[in-house]
Design a protein around this motif. Structure first.
Motif, PDB file in Angstrom:
ATOM      1  N   GLU A  86       0.833  -1.206   0.000  1.00 25.61           N
ATOM      2  CA  GLU A  86       0.000   0.000   0.000  1.00 25.61           C
ATOM      3  C   GLU A  86       0.869   1.258   0.000  1.00 25.61           C
ATOM      4  O   GLU A  86       0.573   2.230  -0.714  1.00 25.61           O
ATOM      5  N   TYR A  90       1.489   4.245  -2.961  1.00 19.73           N
ATOM      6  CA  TYR A  90       1.308   5.670  -2.675  1.00 19.73           C
ATOM      7  C   TYR A  90       2.537   6.488  -3.069  1.00 19.73           C
ATOM      8  O   TYR A  90       2.419   7.552  -3.686  1.00 19.73           O
ATOM      9  N   ALA A 150       1.433   3.729   5.910  1.00 16.66           N
ATOM     10  CA  ALA A 150       0.327   2.887   5.452  1.00 16.66           C
ATOM     11  C   ALA A 150      -0.062   1.916   6.552  1.00 16.66           C
ATOM     12  O   ALA A 150       0.809   1.335   7.213  1.00 16.66           O
ATOM     13  N   VAL A 160      -3.653   5.416   4.265  1.00 15.38           N
ATOM     14  CA  VAL A 160      -2.371   6.106   4.193  1.00 15.38           C
ATOM     15  C   VAL A 160      -2.528   7.438   4.900  1.00 15.38           C
ATOM     16  O   VAL A 160      -3.484   8.179   4.633  1.00 15.38           O
TER      17      VAL A 160
END
Length: 361
Positions: A86, A90, A150, A160
């Motif tokens: 994750e 990002y 995250a 996030v």
């Protein structure tokens, strides 16, 4: 670089329990997660901090939650990998290395549970022990940012967080963890290899492994286990006796409380109270403080040397309380301002455990 197998993992686990200073989450749970990953994917590469290229991408992998809850609600290794992925999505790049945020407790071995991601674990951490808040890491001393961070929980909720400072990161992540049921996995403190070399506590996992191996070998040789542990990391004796009272509660996402110990042997006629917030914050003997954060305070079973975390200590346990000096980062003015006794509400200057500890004649 070397490869961590199940035997090495076992030594790291017992050593990290001691470095956890009473907290850090149940390391046995962490070992189960890491062992499962090792059995599925093979031994995990661990590299020295000096081996990390300056342009590497390093990130902490850690769990957040009250240790008292983690005993009953197990975290999942898939959530650790999910948090890593994750954060990669990002920031827009892949991480090359993972590292533990703390050398103590569950979080010392949590990065090994990401074995399926194929990334080496760095033999370094951000504490050299365990602390109860995510801003209490050495990168904070150098301006390192906890975010972007995250988080993944057991319900597969993903988040996030970006914050203005690391204290806000702790506050918001703690609130989300409470809402999720007090167990989350996180990827946080993204940094370069050069920053990792400048910021982190070198050799933290090797230290945990050495302490664990020393205890194991002492048991095999029928040597006094508590003395062996103290020799492994410049420890000192603070107390010995029987636990007579424990007040423990889960509050605000932490395990908070006190344990009272009545002295025996050289400490007969004395008493000690251990104050903890996940980790032991202070040891008070006969009304006098004999050890405080950031130094390490740990209760060990007298007969076996087995470390007893704050969430497990019970009435009737016979324990030896030992102290160990913290990593040098925490004894600097900046380190003490962030993690010293005043940070936790004790109106006193820090004094090293080796100066305070005086064994009765």
């Amino acid at each position: 670089m070397r490869y961590i197998d199940e035997a090495a993992l076992a030594d790291i686990t017992i050593g990290s329990t001691i470095l956890g200073a009473g907290g850090g989450g149940d390391p046995y749970v962490g070992m189960l997660l890491a062992r499962e990953a090792i059995r599925e994917h093979g031994p995990v590469a661990m590299c020295d901090l000096d081996e990390v290229p300056d342009d590497a991408r390093v990130v902490f992998i850690a769990g957040m939650g009250a240790p008292g809850v983690l005993v009953e609600k197990l975290p999942r290794s898939v959530d650790a990998v999910a948090a890593l992925r994750e954060l990669e999505a990002y920031v827009g790049y892949k991480f090359t290395h993972v590292a533990p945020a703390e050398a103590g407790g569950l979080n010392a071995v949590t990065p090994f549970s990401t074995a399926g991601a194929g990334l080496p674990v760095v033999d370094a951490d951000g504490m050299g022990r365990a602390f109860p808040a995510l801003e209490l890491v050495t990168p904070t001393l150098y301006g390192g940012k906890a975010t972007p961070l995250a988080m993944v929980d057991e319900h597969d909720n993903r988040m996030v967080i970006n914050t203005s400072d690391n204290t806000w990161a702790e506050n918001l992540a703690r609130a989300a963890t409470l809402t999720s049921g007090c167990v989350t996995m996180m990827a946080l403190y993204p940094m370069t290899g050069r920053q990792a070399k400048d910021w982190l506590v070198k050799g933290a996992l090797s230290l945990a492994e050495r302490i664990g191996r020393t205890l194991r070998e002492a048991r095999t040789a029928h040597e006094p286990p508590v003395e062996a542990v103290m020799r492994a990391n410049s420890g000192v004796s603070l107390f010995e006796g029987k636990v007579t009272e424990v007040d423990r509660r889960n509050e605000g996402g932490w395990t908070i409380g006190e344990a009272v110990i009545e002295g025996s042997g050289a400490y007969a006629g004395s008493s000690m109270t251990l104050h903890f917030q996940n980790e032991h914050l202070a040891a008070v003997r006969d009304g006098q403080i004999v050890a405080t954060v950031p130094d390490l305070i740990m209760a060990l079973a007298v007969d076996s040397g087995e470390p007893i975390p704050a969430e497990e200590i019970r009435y009737g346990y016979r324990v030896a309380v030992i102290g160990m000096p913290c990593d040098w980062h925490w004894r600097t003015p900046e380190g003490l301002a962030l993690s010293g006794p005043r940070r936790f509400g004790y109106d006193m200057d820090f004094v090293g455990v080796e100066e305070r500890a005086v064994t009765p004649a």
